[in-house]
Scaffold this active site. Structure first.
Site, mmCIF file in Angstrom:
data_model
loop_
_atom_site.group_PDB
_atom_site.id
_atom_site.type_symbol
_atom_site.label_atom_id
_atom_site.label_comp_id
_atom_site.label_asym_id
_atom_site.label_seq_id
_atom_site.Cartn_x
_atom_site.Cartn_y
_atom_site.Cartn_z
ATOM 1 C CG HIS A 12 43.072 35.436 36.671
ATOM 2 N ND1 HIS A 12 43.810 36.547 36.366
ATOM 3 C CD2 HIS A 12 43.975 34.444 36.898
ATOM 4 C CE1 HIS A 12 45.102 36.234 36.405
ATOM 5 N NE2 HIS A 12 45.222 34.966 36.719
ATOM 6 C CG HIS B 19 43.688 32.840 40.041
ATOM 7 N ND1 HIS B 19 43.199 31.891 39.191
ATOM 8 C CD2 HIS B 19 45.024 32.898 39.796
ATOM 9 C CE1 HIS B 19 44.184 31.412 38.450
ATOM 10 N NE2 HIS B 19 45.314 31.984 38.799
ATOM 11 C CG ASP C 222 51.487 30.393 34.668
ATOM 12 O OD1 ASP C 222 50.506 29.656 34.486
ATOM 13 O OD2 ASP C 222 51.439 31.412 35.373
ATOM 14 C CG HIS D 226 50.751 37.483 33.652
ATOM 15 N ND1 HIS D 226 49.522 38.040 33.863
ATOM 16 C CD2 HIS D 226 50.824 36.425 34.505
ATOM 17 C CE1 HIS D 226 48.888 37.364 34.808
ATOM 18 N NE2 HIS D 226 49.654 36.377 35.213
ATOM 19 C CG ASP E 15 35.040 31.142 13.071
ATOM 20 O OD1 ASP E 15 34.711 30.206 13.814
ATOM 21 O OD2 ASP E 15 34.721 31.210 11.874
ATOM 22 N NE ARG F 242 53.491 31.845 37.994
ATOM 23 C CZ ARG F 242 54.132 32.747 37.257
ATOM 24 N NH1 ARG F 242 54.940 33.632 37.820
ATOM 25 N NH2 ARG F 242 53.994 32.790 35.953
ATOM 26 C CD GLU G 169 49.008 28.826 38.535
ATOM 27 O OE1 GLU G 169 49.769 29.023 37.570
ATOM 28 O OE2 GLU G 169 47.962 29.483 38.714
ATOM 29 C CG HIS H 217 52.229 36.562 42.146
ATOM 30 N ND1 HIS H 217 51.698 35.433 42.708
ATOM 31 C CD2 HIS H 217 53.426 36.196 41.625
ATOM 32 C CE1 HIS H 217 52.528 34.417 42.516
ATOM 33 N NE2 HIS H 217 53.602 34.846 41.883
ATOM 34 C CE1 TYR I 121 57.767 34.535 39.621
ATOM 35 C CE2 TYR I 121 56.833 35.588 41.568
ATOM 36 C CZ TYR I 121 56.750 34.654 40.560
ATOM 37 O OH TYR I 121 55.659 33.825 40.486
ATOM 38 C CD GLU J 261 48.964 31.627 40.561
ATOM 39 O OE1 GLU J 261 49.904 31.913 39.798
ATOM 40 O OE2 GLU J 261 47.767 31.699 40.232
ATOM 41 C CG ASP K 227 46.702 29.117 36.007
ATOM 42 O OD1 ASP K 227 47.786 29.102 35.408
ATOM 43 O OD2 ASP K 227 46.336 30.062 36.746
HETATM 44 N N1 GLY Z 1 48.441 31.933 34.415
HETATM 45 C C1 GLY Z 1 48.146 33.154 35.050
HETATM 46 C C2 GLY Z 1 48.118 33.027 36.506
HETATM 47 O O1 GLY Z 1 48.698 32.111 37.033
HETATM 48 O O2 GLY Z 1 47.472 33.752 37.194
HETATM 49 MN MN MN Z 2 47.156 31.231 38.223
HETATM 50 MN MN MN Z 3 49.234 30.378 35.993
#
Ligand code: GLY
Ligand code: MN
Ligand code: MN
Length: 446
Positions: free
Chosen positions: A373, A366, A282, A265, A76, A404, A406, A362, A395, A391, A293
Protein backbone atom coordinates in the site's frame (compact mmCIF):
# COMPACT_ATOMS: atom_id res chain seq x y z
CA UNK A 1 10.29 -21.76 -22.63
CA UNK A 2 7.61 -19.89 -20.76
CA UNK A 3 10.10 -17.49 -19.21
CA UNK A 4 11.73 -16.82 -22.52
CA UNK A 5 8.30 -16.02 -23.95
CA UNK A 6 7.59 -13.65 -21.11
CA UNK A 7 10.82 -11.83 -21.62
CA UNK A 8 10.14 -11.34 -25.28
CA UNK A 9 6.91 -9.64 -24.32
CA UNK A 10 8.53 -6.99 -22.13
CA UNK A 11 10.18 -3.73 -23.11
CA UNK A 12 13.76 -3.56 -24.29
CA UNK A 13 15.25 -2.33 -21.04
CA UNK A 14 14.19 -5.51 -19.35
CA UNK A 15 15.61 -7.76 -21.98
CA UNK A 16 19.04 -6.84 -20.69
CA UNK A 17 18.05 -8.20 -17.29
CA UNK A 18 16.98 -11.73 -18.09
CA UNK A 19 15.77 -14.08 -15.41
CA UNK A 20 18.90 -16.09 -16.05
CA UNK A 21 21.28 -13.18 -15.70
CA UNK A 22 24.34 -13.89 -13.59
CA UNK A 23 24.02 -13.00 -9.92
CA UNK A 24 24.12 -9.29 -9.17
CA UNK A 25 27.60 -8.03 -8.26
CA UNK A 26 27.18 -8.51 -4.55
CA UNK A 27 30.53 -10.27 -4.20
CA UNK A 28 32.42 -7.57 -6.06
CA UNK A 29 30.79 -4.82 -4.02
CA UNK A 30 30.44 -6.37 -0.62
CA UNK A 31 27.34 -5.87 1.43
CA UNK A 32 25.75 -3.19 -0.70
CA UNK A 33 23.09 -5.08 -2.60
CA UNK A 34 22.64 -5.02 -6.34
CA UNK A 35 24.07 -2.63 -8.90
CA UNK A 36 22.71 0.90 -8.49
CA UNK A 37 21.02 2.89 -11.26
CA UNK A 38 23.43 5.74 -10.57
CA UNK A 39 21.87 8.39 -12.80
CA UNK A 40 18.32 7.72 -11.66
CA UNK A 41 19.27 8.04 -8.01
CA UNK A 42 21.28 11.19 -8.64
CA UNK A 43 18.28 12.68 -10.46
CA UNK A 44 16.03 11.92 -7.47
CA UNK A 45 18.48 13.62 -5.08
CA UNK A 46 18.71 16.64 -7.35
CA UNK A 47 14.93 16.87 -7.66
CA UNK A 48 14.54 16.65 -3.90
CA UNK A 49 17.12 19.40 -3.31
CA UNK A 50 15.37 21.54 -5.93
CA UNK A 51 12.12 21.01 -4.06
CA UNK A 52 13.49 22.28 -0.75
CA UNK A 53 15.46 25.13 -2.35
CA UNK A 54 17.62 25.90 0.68
CA UNK A 55 18.37 23.60 3.58
CA UNK A 56 19.80 20.26 4.64
CA UNK A 57 18.23 16.80 4.46
CA UNK A 58 19.47 14.09 6.79
CA UNK A 59 18.54 10.61 5.59
CA UNK A 60 19.18 7.74 7.96
CA UNK A 61 19.54 4.13 6.77
CA UNK A 62 17.89 1.22 8.56
CA UNK A 63 19.78 -0.82 11.17
CA UNK A 64 20.24 -4.54 11.31
CA UNK A 65 17.30 -6.14 13.10
CA UNK A 66 17.97 -8.08 16.26
CA UNK A 67 17.06 -11.73 16.00
CA UNK A 68 17.23 -12.09 19.79
CA UNK A 69 14.39 -9.61 20.23
CA UNK A 70 12.32 -9.89 17.07
CA UNK A 71 11.01 -12.88 15.15
CA UNK A 72 12.78 -12.35 11.84
CA UNK A 73 10.70 -13.74 8.99
CA UNK A 74 13.29 -13.33 6.29
CA UNK A 75 16.55 -11.37 6.37
CA UNK A 76 17.85 -9.44 9.33
CA UNK A 77 17.97 -6.35 7.16
CA UNK A 78 15.67 -4.44 4.83
CA UNK A 79 16.75 -0.95 3.88
CA UNK A 80 14.74 2.13 4.86
CA UNK A 81 12.62 3.01 1.82
CA UNK A 82 13.58 6.71 1.80
CA UNK A 83 17.28 5.99 2.08
CA UNK A 84 17.00 3.35 -0.64
CA UNK A 85 15.06 5.71 -2.91
CA UNK A 86 17.91 8.22 -2.71
CA UNK A 87 20.92 5.87 -2.73
CA UNK A 88 19.92 2.41 -4.02
CA UNK A 89 22.20 0.67 -1.53
CA UNK A 90 21.51 -1.75 1.29
CA UNK A 91 24.24 -0.50 3.65
CA UNK A 92 22.93 -0.45 7.25
CA UNK A 93 23.59 2.26 9.85
CA UNK A 94 24.70 4.80 7.29
CA UNK A 95 23.61 8.37 6.49
CA UNK A 96 23.01 10.50 3.45
CA UNK A 97 23.33 14.26 3.87
CA UNK A 98 21.98 16.54 1.14
CA UNK A 99 22.66 20.27 1.26
CA UNK A 100 20.90 22.70 -1.04
CA UNK A 101 21.64 26.39 -1.31
CA UNK A 102 19.70 27.44 -4.36
CA UNK A 103 21.42 25.89 -7.37
CA UNK A 104 24.37 24.67 -5.25
CA UNK A 105 23.79 21.06 -4.24
CA UNK A 106 26.08 18.87 -2.13
CA UNK A 107 25.70 15.16 -1.49
CA UNK A 108 27.68 13.31 1.18
CA UNK A 109 27.40 9.67 2.14
CA UNK A 110 28.58 8.53 5.57
CA UNK A 111 29.32 4.79 5.87
CA UNK A 112 30.51 2.94 8.98
CA UNK A 113 34.03 1.57 8.75
CA UNK A 114 34.09 -2.12 8.01
CA UNK A 115 34.24 -4.44 11.01
CA UNK A 116 35.95 -7.74 10.11
CA UNK A 117 34.98 -9.43 13.39
CA UNK A 118 31.34 -8.37 13.06
CA UNK A 119 31.31 -9.42 9.43
CA UNK A 120 32.01 -13.02 10.54
CA UNK A 121 28.41 -12.88 11.83
CA UNK A 122 26.67 -10.53 9.44
CA UNK A 123 28.54 -10.90 6.17
CA UNK A 124 30.49 -8.26 4.33
CA UNK A 125 29.33 -4.66 4.47
CA UNK A 126 30.07 -1.73 2.24
CA UNK A 127 32.61 0.57 3.83
CA UNK A 128 33.91 4.01 2.90
CA UNK A 129 36.24 3.89 -0.10
CA UNK A 130 36.37 3.58 -3.85
CA UNK A 131 33.88 0.69 -4.00
CA UNK A 132 31.24 2.90 -2.44
CA UNK A 133 32.03 5.78 -4.81
CA UNK A 134 31.83 3.51 -7.87
CA UNK A 135 28.66 1.80 -6.73
CA UNK A 136 26.68 4.89 -5.81
CA UNK A 137 28.15 7.56 -8.06
CA UNK A 138 28.43 9.74 -4.95
CA UNK A 139 31.91 11.26 -4.95
CA UNK A 140 31.96 12.45 -1.35
CA UNK A 141 31.90 9.28 0.76
CA UNK A 142 33.18 9.61 4.33
CA UNK A 143 33.74 7.30 7.26
CA UNK A 144 30.99 7.48 9.85
CA UNK A 145 32.19 7.74 13.40
CA UNK A 146 29.01 8.08 15.34
CA UNK A 147 30.31 10.50 18.00
CA UNK A 148 31.98 12.84 15.59
CA UNK A 149 29.04 12.53 13.16
CA UNK A 150 26.76 13.94 15.87
CA UNK A 151 29.08 16.95 16.00
CA UNK A 152 29.15 17.19 12.21
CA UNK A 153 25.36 17.24 12.19
CA UNK A 154 25.20 19.93 14.85
CA UNK A 155 27.55 22.01 12.76
CA UNK A 156 25.50 21.33 9.61
CA UNK A 157 22.36 22.39 11.43
CA UNK A 158 23.97 25.61 12.61
CA UNK A 159 25.40 26.39 9.18
CA UNK A 160 22.46 25.21 7.08
CA UNK A 161 21.26 27.78 4.54
CA UNK A 162 17.67 26.87 5.43
CA UNK A 163 15.53 24.43 7.42
CA UNK A 164 16.85 20.98 8.31
CA UNK A 165 14.76 17.99 7.27
CA UNK A 166 14.97 14.33 8.26
CA UNK A 167 13.38 11.03 7.26
CA UNK A 168 12.75 9.44 10.60
CA UNK A 169 9.84 9.87 12.89
CA UNK A 170 9.61 8.64 16.45
CA UNK A 171 6.52 8.72 18.61
CA UNK A 172 4.87 11.15 16.28
CA UNK A 173 7.69 13.68 16.43
CA UNK A 174 10.85 14.17 14.49
CA UNK A 175 13.66 13.48 16.91
CA UNK A 176 17.26 14.61 16.59
CA UNK A 177 20.42 12.57 16.66
CA UNK A 178 20.72 12.65 20.43
CA UNK A 179 17.02 12.03 20.90
CA UNK A 180 16.34 15.72 21.43
CA UNK A 181 13.72 17.56 19.43
CA UNK A 182 15.92 19.81 17.42
CA UNK A 183 13.29 21.41 15.26
CA UNK A 184 13.93 19.10 12.33
CA UNK A 185 11.25 19.11 9.65
CA UNK A 186 9.72 15.97 8.22
CA UNK A 187 10.96 15.31 4.67
CA UNK A 188 8.76 12.23 4.24
CA UNK A 189 5.71 13.95 2.67
CA UNK A 190 7.96 15.63 0.09
CA UNK A 191 9.62 12.36 -0.90
CA UNK A 192 6.25 10.57 -0.86
CA UNK A 193 4.90 12.96 -3.47
CA UNK A 194 7.94 12.10 -5.66
CA UNK A 195 7.64 8.36 -5.03
CA UNK A 196 4.13 8.19 -6.50
CA UNK A 197 5.53 8.70 -10.01
CA UNK A 198 7.94 5.89 -10.81
CA UNK A 199 11.03 6.53 -12.93
CA UNK A 200 12.38 3.99 -15.40
CA UNK A 201 14.78 2.40 -12.87
CA UNK A 202 11.92 1.86 -10.43
CA UNK A 203 9.79 0.36 -13.18
CA UNK A 204 12.49 -2.18 -13.99
CA UNK A 205 12.39 -3.52 -10.42
CA UNK A 206 8.62 -3.33 -10.22
CA UNK A 207 8.12 -5.12 -13.53
CA UNK A 208 10.43 -7.85 -12.40
CA UNK A 209 8.62 -8.32 -9.08
CA UNK A 210 5.35 -8.50 -11.00
CA UNK A 211 6.66 -10.96 -13.60
CA UNK A 212 7.87 -13.23 -10.83
CA UNK A 213 4.48 -12.98 -9.12
CA UNK A 214 2.62 -13.79 -12.34
CA UNK A 215 4.80 -16.88 -12.73
CA UNK A 216 3.94 -17.87 -9.15
CA UNK A 217 0.23 -17.54 -9.95
CA UNK A 218 0.71 -19.82 -12.95
CA UNK A 219 2.67 -22.31 -10.85
CA UNK A 220 -0.06 -22.39 -8.21
CA UNK A 221 -2.78 -22.87 -10.82
CA UNK A 222 -0.88 -25.79 -12.32
CA UNK A 223 -0.20 -27.36 -8.91
CA UNK A 224 -3.73 -26.97 -7.50
CA UNK A 225 -5.40 -30.25 -6.48
CA UNK A 226 -8.52 -31.06 -4.44
CA UNK A 227 -7.72 -31.80 -0.75
CA UNK A 228 -4.35 -30.11 -0.74
CA UNK A 229 -3.74 -27.64 2.09
CA UNK A 230 -3.68 -23.91 1.59
CA UNK A 231 -0.07 -23.85 2.79
CA UNK A 232 0.90 -26.21 0.00
CA UNK A 233 -0.25 -23.68 -2.57
CA UNK A 234 1.57 -21.02 -0.54
CA UNK A 235 4.70 -23.19 -0.68
CA UNK A 236 4.49 -23.44 -4.47
CA UNK A 237 4.03 -19.67 -4.69
CA UNK A 238 6.88 -18.74 -2.40
CA UNK A 239 9.17 -21.41 -3.88
CA UNK A 240 8.60 -19.74 -7.25
CA UNK A 241 9.31 -16.30 -5.78
CA UNK A 242 12.67 -17.30 -4.39
CA UNK A 243 13.54 -19.58 -7.27
CA UNK A 244 13.13 -16.63 -9.62
CA UNK A 245 15.26 -14.37 -7.43
CA UNK A 246 12.69 -12.47 -5.37
CA UNK A 247 14.15 -11.07 -2.16
CA UNK A 248 11.14 -11.80 0.03
CA UNK A 249 7.38 -11.53 0.05
CA UNK A 250 6.06 -7.96 -0.16
CA UNK A 251 3.34 -8.97 2.31
CA UNK A 252 2.18 -12.28 3.84
CA UNK A 253 0.76 -14.51 1.11
CA UNK A 254 -3.03 -14.79 1.24
CA UNK A 255 -4.28 -18.24 0.17
CA UNK A 256 -7.90 -18.44 1.28
CA UNK A 257 -10.17 -21.32 0.23
CA UNK A 258 -13.92 -21.82 0.67
CA UNK A 259 -14.96 -19.80 3.76
CA UNK A 260 -11.51 -18.21 3.91
CA UNK A 261 -11.95 -16.82 0.40
CA UNK A 262 -14.35 -14.29 1.95
CA UNK A 263 -11.79 -13.02 4.52
CA UNK A 264 -9.90 -10.18 2.89
CA UNK A 265 -6.50 -10.49 4.54
CA UNK A 266 -6.60 -14.16 5.60
CA UNK A 267 -2.98 -15.33 5.74
CA UNK A 268 -3.03 -18.31 8.10
CA UNK A 269 -3.23 -20.68 5.13
CA UNK A 270 -3.88 -23.85 7.16
CA UNK A 271 -7.15 -25.23 5.82
CA UNK A 272 -7.55 -28.35 3.69
CA UNK A 273 -9.17 -27.27 0.42
CA UNK A 274 -12.37 -29.12 -0.52
CA UNK A 275 -13.78 -30.10 -3.89
CA UNK A 276 -15.92 -27.24 -5.21
CA UNK A 277 -14.05 -24.50 -3.31
CA UNK A 278 -12.76 -21.32 -4.81
CA UNK A 279 -9.30 -20.20 -3.68
CA UNK A 280 -8.30 -16.53 -3.51
CA UNK A 281 -4.53 -16.15 -3.95
CA UNK A 282 -3.42 -12.58 -3.21
CA UNK A 283 0.36 -12.53 -3.46
CA UNK A 284 3.33 -10.30 -4.17
CA UNK A 285 7.02 -10.96 -4.60
CA UNK A 286 9.43 -8.22 -3.56
CA UNK A 287 12.39 -7.62 -5.86
CA UNK A 288 14.95 -4.84 -5.45
CA UNK A 289 12.80 -3.26 -2.69
CA UNK A 290 9.67 -3.09 -4.93
CA UNK A 291 6.65 -5.34 -4.47
CA UNK A 292 3.98 -6.76 -6.72
CA UNK A 293 0.36 -7.29 -5.62
CA UNK A 294 -1.59 -9.69 -7.83
CA UNK A 295 -4.72 -11.68 -6.97
CA UNK A 296 -6.23 -14.57 -8.84
CA UNK A 297 -9.21 -16.69 -7.81
CA UNK A 298 -9.31 -20.30 -8.97
CA UNK A 299 -11.61 -23.33 -8.59
CA UNK A 300 -9.53 -25.95 -6.81
CA UNK A 301 -10.93 -28.74 -9.01
CA UNK A 302 -10.08 -26.90 -12.22
CA UNK A 303 -13.66 -26.00 -13.25
CA UNK A 304 -15.81 -23.07 -12.11
CA UNK A 305 -19.43 -23.95 -11.25
CA UNK A 306 -22.16 -21.93 -12.98
CA UNK A 307 -22.67 -19.78 -9.88
CA UNK A 308 -18.94 -19.23 -9.47
CA UNK A 309 -18.67 -18.32 -13.14
CA UNK A 310 -21.43 -15.74 -12.87
CA UNK A 311 -19.88 -14.02 -9.86
CA UNK A 312 -16.38 -14.29 -11.33
CA UNK A 313 -17.41 -12.72 -14.62
CA UNK A 314 -19.11 -9.85 -12.83
CA UNK A 315 -15.90 -9.12 -10.92
CA UNK A 316 -13.86 -9.46 -14.11
CA UNK A 317 -16.17 -7.16 -16.06
CA UNK A 318 -16.01 -4.62 -13.25
CA UNK A 319 -12.23 -4.77 -13.24
CA UNK A 320 -12.00 -4.49 -17.02
CA UNK A 321 -14.31 -1.47 -17.12
CA UNK A 322 -12.25 0.24 -14.43
CA UNK A 323 -8.94 -0.54 -16.12
CA UNK A 324 -10.15 0.64 -19.51
CA UNK A 325 -11.12 3.98 -18.00
CA UNK A 326 -7.56 4.71 -16.82
CA UNK A 327 -5.87 7.72 -18.36
CA UNK A 328 -3.84 10.69 -17.14
CA UNK A 329 -5.88 13.35 -15.38
CA UNK A 330 -8.42 11.06 -13.68
CA UNK A 331 -8.14 10.24 -9.99
CA UNK A 332 -8.39 6.86 -8.26
CA UNK A 333 -11.79 8.00 -7.03
CA UNK A 334 -12.96 8.42 -10.65
CA UNK A 335 -11.72 4.92 -11.52
CA UNK A 336 -13.48 3.51 -8.46
CA UNK A 337 -16.73 5.16 -9.51
CA UNK A 338 -16.51 3.46 -12.89
CA UNK A 339 -16.15 0.10 -11.11
CA UNK A 340 -19.03 0.71 -8.70
CA UNK A 341 -21.31 1.82 -11.50
CA UNK A 342 -20.46 -1.20 -13.63
CA UNK A 343 -21.09 -3.61 -10.79
CA UNK A 344 -24.35 -1.96 -9.92
CA UNK A 345 -25.58 -2.00 -13.53
CA UNK A 346 -24.54 -5.61 -14.20
CA UNK A 347 -25.50 -7.37 -10.95
CA UNK A 348 -28.88 -8.57 -12.23
CA UNK A 349 -30.28 -10.95 -9.63
CA UNK A 350 -26.91 -12.37 -8.67
CA UNK A 351 -26.81 -10.87 -5.19
CA UNK A 352 -30.48 -10.14 -4.52
CA UNK A 353 -32.31 -6.92 -5.17
CA UNK A 354 -29.60 -4.62 -3.76
CA UNK A 355 -26.97 -5.69 -6.29
CA UNK A 356 -23.47 -7.02 -5.59
CA UNK A 357 -21.81 -3.77 -4.46
CA UNK A 358 -22.84 -4.57 -0.90
CA UNK A 359 -20.50 -7.58 -1.08
CA UNK A 360 -17.64 -5.47 -2.50
CA UNK A 361 -16.48 -4.33 0.91
CA UNK A 362 -13.12 -2.70 0.24
CA UNK A 363 -11.64 0.04 -1.91
CA UNK A 364 -10.80 -0.57 -5.56
CA UNK A 365 -7.22 0.67 -5.68
CA UNK A 366 -4.05 1.67 -3.90
CA UNK A 367 -0.66 2.89 -5.07
CA UNK A 368 2.03 0.24 -5.50
CA UNK A 369 5.79 0.55 -5.12
CA UNK A 370 8.24 -0.09 -2.33
CA UNK A 371 5.24 -0.78 -0.10
CA UNK A 372 2.26 -2.85 -1.10
CA UNK A 373 0.00 0.00 0.00
CA UNK A 374 2.45 2.56 -1.27
CA UNK A 375 2.81 6.16 -0.24
CA UNK A 376 1.12 9.15 -1.83
CA UNK A 377 -2.19 10.96 -1.62
CA UNK A 378 -5.08 9.09 -3.24
CA UNK A 379 -6.47 12.39 -4.51
CA UNK A 380 -3.55 13.00 -6.90
CA UNK A 381 -4.55 13.13 -10.58
CA UNK A 382 -3.09 10.21 -12.53
CA UNK A 383 0.17 10.89 -14.35
CA UNK A 384 2.31 8.69 -16.59
CA UNK A 385 4.57 6.57 -14.36
CA UNK A 386 2.09 6.07 -11.55
CA UNK A 387 1.38 2.44 -10.64
CA UNK A 388 -1.65 1.24 -8.76
CA UNK A 389 -3.83 -1.83 -8.30
CA UNK A 390 -7.33 -2.42 -9.59
CA UNK A 391 -8.90 -5.08 -7.40
CA UNK A 392 -12.65 -5.48 -7.23
CA UNK A 393 -14.06 -8.37 -5.23
CA UNK A 394 -17.33 -9.96 -4.16
CA UNK A 395 -17.40 -11.83 -0.84
CA UNK A 396 -20.52 -13.76 0.17
CA UNK A 397 -19.81 -15.46 3.52
CA UNK A 398 -23.17 -17.28 3.62
CA UNK A 399 -22.12 -19.13 0.44
CA UNK A 400 -18.41 -19.50 1.36
CA UNK A 401 -17.80 -17.74 -1.93
CA UNK A 402 -15.19 -15.04 -2.39
CA UNK A 403 -13.75 -13.71 -5.65
CA UNK A 404 -11.07 -11.05 -6.01
CA UNK A 405 -9.14 -10.21 -9.17
CA UNK A 406 -6.25 -7.80 -8.78
CA UNK A 407 -3.88 -6.40 -11.38
CA UNK A 408 -1.07 -3.86 -11.34
CA UNK A 409 -1.61 -0.95 -13.69
CA UNK A 410 0.93 1.53 -15.05
CA UNK A 411 -0.41 4.89 -16.22
CA UNK A 412 1.00 5.75 -19.66
CA UNK A 413 0.86 8.91 -21.79
CA UNK A 414 -2.35 7.87 -23.48
CA UNK A 415 -3.88 5.34 -21.10
CA UNK A 416 -2.57 2.35 -19.21
CA UNK A 417 -0.57 -0.86 -19.32
CA UNK A 418 -1.49 -3.97 -17.34
CA UNK A 419 1.85 -5.05 -15.86
CA UNK A 420 0.50 -8.30 -14.41
CA UNK A 421 -1.05 -9.78 -17.53
CA UNK A 422 1.36 -12.73 -17.36
CA UNK A 423 -1.11 -14.32 -14.94
CA UNK A 424 -4.22 -15.82 -16.62
CA UNK A 425 -7.33 -13.84 -15.78
CA UNK A 426 -10.28 -15.12 -17.78
CA UNK A 427 -12.22 -18.25 -16.83
CA UNK A 428 -11.17 -19.85 -20.10
CA UNK A 429 -7.45 -19.18 -19.60
CA UNK A 430 -7.47 -20.26 -15.95
CA UNK A 431 -9.33 -23.50 -16.68
CA UNK A 432 -7.08 -24.24 -19.61
CA UNK A 433 -3.93 -23.88 -17.55
CA UNK A 434 -5.38 -25.92 -14.69
CA UNK A 435 -6.48 -28.70 -17.06
CA UNK A 436 -3.18 -28.84 -18.88
CA UNK A 437 -1.20 -29.38 -15.71
CA UNK A 438 1.49 -27.55 -17.64
CA UNK A 439 3.72 -26.57 -14.78
CA UNK A 440 5.72 -23.45 -15.64
CA UNK A 441 9.43 -23.65 -15.70
CA UNK A 442 10.62 -22.17 -12.43
CA UNK A 443 14.36 -22.46 -12.57
CA UNK A 444 16.22 -19.21 -12.80
CA UNK A 445 18.34 -16.87 -10.83
CA UNK A 446 19.56 -13.37 -10.38
N1 GLY B 1 -2.52 -7.63 -0.80
C1 GLY B 1 -3.22 -6.66 -0.06
C2 GLY B 1 -4.10 -5.84 -0.90
O1 GLY B 1 -4.45 -6.27 -1.98
O2 GLY B 1 -4.41 -4.73 -0.61
MN1 MN C 1 -3.86 -4.69 -3.30
MN1 MN D 1 -3.44 -7.81 -2.96
Amino acid sequence: MRIAALLLAVPGQLLAQTMNAPPAPIDRLPGAGRAVAVEAHAARREALMDRIGKGVILVRAASLRDGEREVLQDNDFRQDDYYFYLTGIEAPNSWLVLTADGPDHETTLYLPERDPAGERWTGKKLGPGQDAVSLTGIKDVRALEVDSFANVVKQIIVESPGPVYANWVSEGAIVGLDGDRTGLLNVIPIIDSMRVVKDSAELIALRRAIMITAEAQRAAMAAARVEMYEYQLEATIEYTFRNLGADRVGFPSIVGSGPNSTILHYDVNRRQIQDGDLVVMDIGAEYGQYTADVTRTIPINGRFSDRQKAIYNLVLGTQQAAIESVRPGLTLRDVSQVARRYMSEHSGNLCGSEGCNKYFIHGLSHWLGMRVHDVGAYSMPLEPGMVFTVEPGIYIPEENLGVRIEDDILVTEDGYQILSDGAPRTIEDIEELMQSGDRPKTDGGG
